[in-house]
Each structure stands twice: as C-alpha cells, then as structure tokens.
Design a protein around this motif. Structure first.
Motif: not given
Length: 317
Positions: A117, A123, A188, A304, A308, A311
């Motif tokens: 990630l 993050i 995560k 999710q 993502i 991020i």
C-alpha cells in the motif's frame, strides 16, 4: 426445518452481515447526534471524545446487543453457547503472555500489505485515539481494551465460531478467524486480526471457555494502548521506542516468549475435537457462497476500494 433453539451457520452468517451494516449505521447516528449536541449546546467535542463515543457505540449497539438479541429471539441458551466457564490461573497467565507477545508478531504479519500500500501513497494513521494523559490512558483501556474484548468475543468466538463448529472444530476456528479479519473493515489491518482470530479461538477451544478469548483479546489491546501511550508521551525520554531496532528486538523476544508459552498451554489443556463433515473447499463454499456473505464481501470490497483511493489521493474521501 425447525431451527428454533439451535445455532446455525446460516443464522450466524446473517448476524455477521447485520453487524457489519449496523457498524455504519451506528457510526452515522453517533456523528449526527454529536453534531446536534454541538448545535444545541454550542460546545464542540474533541476529536478523541468523538472517536471514543463512536467506538463504544459501535461495540454496544452494533456488536454485542444484536448478538445477544439473536440468541434470545432464537431461544438459544446463552451460557451453553457462549461457553462461560472459569479457567485455571496458569492458563490466565499464559494467555495474557501470549496476548501481549502476539502484538509484535501481528505487526510483522501486517507488514507485507502495508509495504504494498505504501507504494501507492502515504498510508493514513490509525483513527484509534492515543491517550495523552493518565486519565485518558485509563479511559482508553476501558474503551479500546475491555469493551471490544467482551463484545467482539461474544460475537466471533461465542456465536460465529460456535456455529461453524457444526462443520468441524478446525472449520469453526479457521472460518471465524477469517471473518474476524473482515469485520475490522481495514485492509491495512487484515492479517493481524486473522492471526488473533486463530489464537483467541484456540484459547477458547482448548479451555472450553469464552473467558480465555476475552482475556487474550484484553491483554493484546491493553498492551497496544500502553505502548501507544508510551510512544506518544515519552518519546523524547525513550526515543528507542520508535526505532527499527526496537521493533526487530521486540519481535524476536515476542517469538521467544510466545512459543514456550504456547507449548505449555497446549500441554496443560485438552480439546474435544469434532471431525469435519467435508473438505476445506466445501467449508469455504458454505461460508462465503451464500447471500449474506456475498453481501458482506461486496460491502467489504467497496470499503477497501475507498481506503485505497484515500491512500492514492492523499485525502479522505
């Protein structure tokens, strides 16, 4: 087929999906309630206070209350199903040790996903509030350590694992651990909860008591709060706490402590293992190829994707 008074896989799957949905509903209601409170009183709550309210609210109103209502509405014995039973002092000590040592092992297990990630962007930090004062530390212990240890264990080891044990003891352990990772709703932090799901479930199976899972859960979360408190408030005095060397040495020591404690725990406990009724492939199909679990996985994947994207974009969506 009359399933009243019986715990079923289908019922556990629907309960799990409902809990996942309620987590969003309760969080939304909590935020709305705080906004109304602020508008009426003219007082703004701190971010830590808001997060603490949301954490307690989701644990009570979206986890343990629905779980207990499910058992009562189905006429299922709470004591027998949840497995309330005292455990030996030796096992209390060993479980606490493994719960604490497991913290560093779990952090290593999360690393591969975190590294992947990190290639996409920065993050974001964990939303869990870190206490800055001794009073805040005590409050955090109650909210982050005690409350989830009770509520989540009743749901996951008390009901979900118990339901899947119908298909075999190992099946119940593995499926409930996978779902424990999913219910945390954070890519995560996926592998660590699966690891702890296996460990806490194993504690419960070997002792025949939900209290073993609660104790391991409590020890792990309490130590995480304690470590966060030290890093937040004593980093100047103890800069070693954020060094790579501390992380590596902690992992090595944790493994050296965890393994003998696990061996001793295994030697001093027993288990009545139920043979599987099918292979693991069929068990996974039974667990995930059904309407409530398909809904669950779709919801989880959507969350999710948003995580993502956060991020990648560097900003909350």
């Amino acid at each position: 087929m009359n399933t009243y008074g019986k715990l079923t896989v289908r019922g556990a799957n629907w309960l799990f999906f409902i809990v996942l949905v309620l987590q969003f509903g309760v969080s939304f209601a909590g935020i709305l309630g705080v906004q109304i409170y602020s508008a009426v009183t003219g007082r703004e709550l701190s971010e830590d206070t808001l997060l603490n309210i949301l954490l307690v609210g989701t644990q009570l109103f979206s986890v343990v209350i629905p779980a207990m209502l499910y058992l009562m509405l189905k006429g299922i014995s709470v004591r027998e199903t949840i497995r309330f039973k005292t455990i030996k002092l030796l096992h209390v000590v060993l479980i606490a040790i493994m719960g604490i040592a497991g913290q560093f092992i779990a952090q290593i297990l999360n690393l591969p996903i975190l590294l992947l990630l990190s290639l996409l962007g920065e993050i974001p930090p964990s939303p869990i509030p870190i206490p800055h004062t001794l009073d805040g530390f005590i409050i955090s212990l109650a909210i982050i350590a005690v409350t989830p240890a009770i509520c989540e264990e009743i749901l996951m080891r008390g009901i979900v694992m118990r339901a899947y044990e119908i298909r075999g003891t190992k099946t119940g352990l593995i499926i409930s651990a996978l779902l424990f990772g999913i219910i945390h709703g954070d890519i995560k932090n996926l592998i660590a909860p699966i690891f702890f799901g296996l460990i806490f479930g194993y504690f419960v199976l070997r002792t025949g008591s939900i209290l073993a899972g609660m104790l391991g859960h409590l020890a792990n979360n309490a130590f995480a709060v304690f470590l966060g408190y030290l890093q937040e408030n004593y980093l100047v005095q103890l800069p070693f706490l954020e060094s790579d060397l501390f992380f590596f040495l902690s992992f090595v020591v944790a493994v050296l402590i965890f393994i003998p404690a696990f061996i001793l725990f295994r030697k001093t406990t027993s288990i009545e293992e139920k043979a599987p009724i099918a292979g693991m492939k069929q068990d996974l199909k039974a667990a995930f190829l059904n309407i409530p679990m398909i809904f669950t996985m779709v919801l989880y994947l959507i969350l999710q994707v948003f995580a993502i994207m956060e991020i990648v974009n560097g900003l909350p969506l």
